[in-house]
Design a protein around this motif. Structure first.
Motif, PDB file in Angstrom:
ATOM      1  N   TYR A  34       0.828  -1.213   0.000  1.00 17.06           N
ATOM      2  CA  TYR A  34       0.000   0.000   0.000  1.00 17.06           C
ATOM      3  C   TYR A  34       0.861   1.260   0.000  1.00 17.06           C
ATOM      4  CZ  TYR A  34      -4.417  -2.427   0.839  1.00 17.06           C
ATOM      5  OH  TYR A  34      -5.526  -3.208   0.729  1.00 17.06           O
ATOM      6  N   PHE A  35       1.883   1.278   0.862  1.00 14.55           N
ATOM      7  CA  PHE A  35       2.723   2.473   0.952  1.00 14.55           C
ATOM      8  C   PHE A  35       3.485   2.724  -0.346  1.00 14.55           C
ATOM      9  CE2 PHE A  35       2.271   1.809   5.597  1.00 14.55           C
ATOM     10  CZ  PHE A  35       1.786   3.072   5.907  1.00 14.55           C
ATOM     11  N   VAL A  36       4.035   1.684  -0.932  1.00 13.12           N
ATOM     12  CA  VAL A  36       4.798   1.846  -2.179  1.00 13.12           C
ATOM     13  C   VAL A  36       3.876   2.259  -3.327  1.00 13.12           C
ATOM     14  CG1 VAL A  36       6.157   0.586  -3.904  1.00 13.12           C
ATOM     15  CG2 VAL A  36       6.639   0.292  -1.475  1.00 13.12           C
ATOM     16  N   SER A  37       2.703   1.650  -3.397  1.00 15.34           N
ATOM     17  CA  SER A  37       1.792   1.914  -4.505  1.00 15.34           C
ATOM     18  C   SER A  37       1.123   3.278  -4.424  1.00 15.34           C
ATOM     19  CB  SER A  37       0.688   0.855  -4.552  1.00 15.34           C
ATOM     20  OG  SER A  37       1.234  -0.421  -4.673  1.00 15.34           O
ATOM     21  N   LEU A  38       0.814   3.712  -3.225  1.00 13.54           N
ATOM     22  CA  LEU A  38      -0.010   4.911  -3.073  1.00 13.54           C
ATOM     23  C   LEU A  38       0.719   6.123  -2.523  1.00 13.54           C
ATOM     24  CD1 LEU A  38      -3.137   3.118  -1.569  1.00 13.54           C
ATOM     25  CD2 LEU A  38      -2.795   3.844  -3.932  1.00 13.54           C
ATOM     26  N   GLU A  39       2.025   6.029  -2.309  1.00 10.41           N
ATOM     27  CA  GLU A  39       2.732   7.139  -1.680  1.00 10.41           C
ATOM     28  C   GLU A  39       2.699   8.418  -2.512  1.00 10.41           C
ATOM     29  OE1 GLU A  39       6.805   6.182  -1.029  1.00 10.41           O
ATOM     30  OE2 GLU A  39       7.151   5.614  -3.100  1.00 10.41           O
ATOM     31  N   ASN A  40       2.620   8.309  -3.829  1.00  9.81           N
ATOM     32  CA  ASN A  40       2.579   9.500  -4.680  1.00  9.81           C
ATOM     33  C   ASN A  40       1.175  10.077  -4.805  1.00  9.81           C
ATOM     34  OD1 ASN A  40       5.309   9.242  -5.200  1.00  9.81           O
ATOM     35  ND2 ASN A  40       4.958   7.905  -6.946  1.00  9.81           N
ATOM     36  N   ILE A  41       0.166   9.298  -4.437  1.00 10.33           N
ATOM     37  CA  ILE A  41      -1.218   9.722  -4.621  1.00 10.33           C
ATOM     38  C   ILE A  41      -1.850  10.210  -3.313  1.00 10.33           C
ATOM     39  CG2 ILE A  41      -3.502   8.946  -5.380  1.00 10.33           C
ATOM     40  CD1 ILE A  41      -2.015   6.796  -7.030  1.00 10.33           C
ATOM     41  N   LEU A  42      -1.616   9.470  -2.231  1.00  9.95           N
ATOM     42  CA  LEU A  42      -2.246   9.779  -0.950  1.00  9.95           C
ATOM     43  C   LEU A  42      -1.199  10.109   0.103  1.00  9.95           C
ATOM     44  CD1 LEU A  42      -4.785   6.811  -0.848  1.00  9.95           C
ATOM     45  CD2 LEU A  42      -5.277   9.162  -1.486  1.00  9.95           C
ATOM     46  N   SER A  43      -1.649  10.768   1.150  1.00 14.71           N
ATOM     47  CA  SER A  43      -0.752  11.048   2.266  1.00 14.71           C
ATOM     48  C   SER A  43      -0.572   9.781   3.108  1.00 14.71           C
ATOM     49  CB  SER A  43      -1.323  12.168   3.131  1.00 14.71           C
ATOM     50  OG  SER A  43      -2.510  11.732   3.768  1.00 14.71           O
ATOM     51  N   ILE A  44       0.460   9.783   3.936  1.00 12.68           N
ATOM     52  CA  ILE A  44       0.748   8.627   4.792  1.00 12.68           C
ATOM     53  C   ILE A  44      -0.425   8.363   5.737  1.00 12.68           C
ATOM     54  CG2 ILE A  44       2.302   7.722   6.559  1.00 12.68           C
ATOM     55  CD1 ILE A  44       3.567   7.839   3.794  1.00 12.68           C
TER      56      ILE A  44
END
Length: 103
Positions: A34-44
């Motif tokens: 999740y973190f690798v896939s969504l780090e550019n789209i969503l906040s932590i």
């Protein structure tokens, strides 16, 4: 009336789907994914909320999967049954259901 063999087949297929779902949720799609896939789209913080929501509702997947699959098999068997009846052939719905299960 459903016989034991068809019922066991539905149960085994449902258990297989549940096992695949468990592997996907716990081994393939991890928090790191999740973190690798969504780090550019969503906040932590939003990613952590998403992970917590998925963990909280994971049990719902295991309950709904057999129900959805049974509905899917029933609708497909019904379409097959109607098609066969339109050709004026004699067949029972249970035979159509068995064909769908073992196909």
């Amino acid at each position: 009336m459903i016989n034991i063999k068809s019922f066991l087949c539905v149960i085994l297929i449902s258990l297989f789907y549940i096992a695949i779902s468990w592997v996907a949720n716990n081994i393939i799609i991890t928090e790191t994914f999740y973190f690798v896939s969504l780090e550019n789209i969503l906040s932590i913080k939003r990613i952590e909320e998403l992970i917590n929501l998925n963990k909280k509702n994971e049990w719902l997947t295991y309950i709904l999967l057999p129900v959805v699959n049974t509905i899917k098999y029933s609708v497909t068997a019904m379409v097959l049954f109607i098609g066969i009846k339109l050709f004026e052939l004699e067949v029972s719905f249970m035979n159509c259901f068995k064909i769908i299960l073992f196909a």
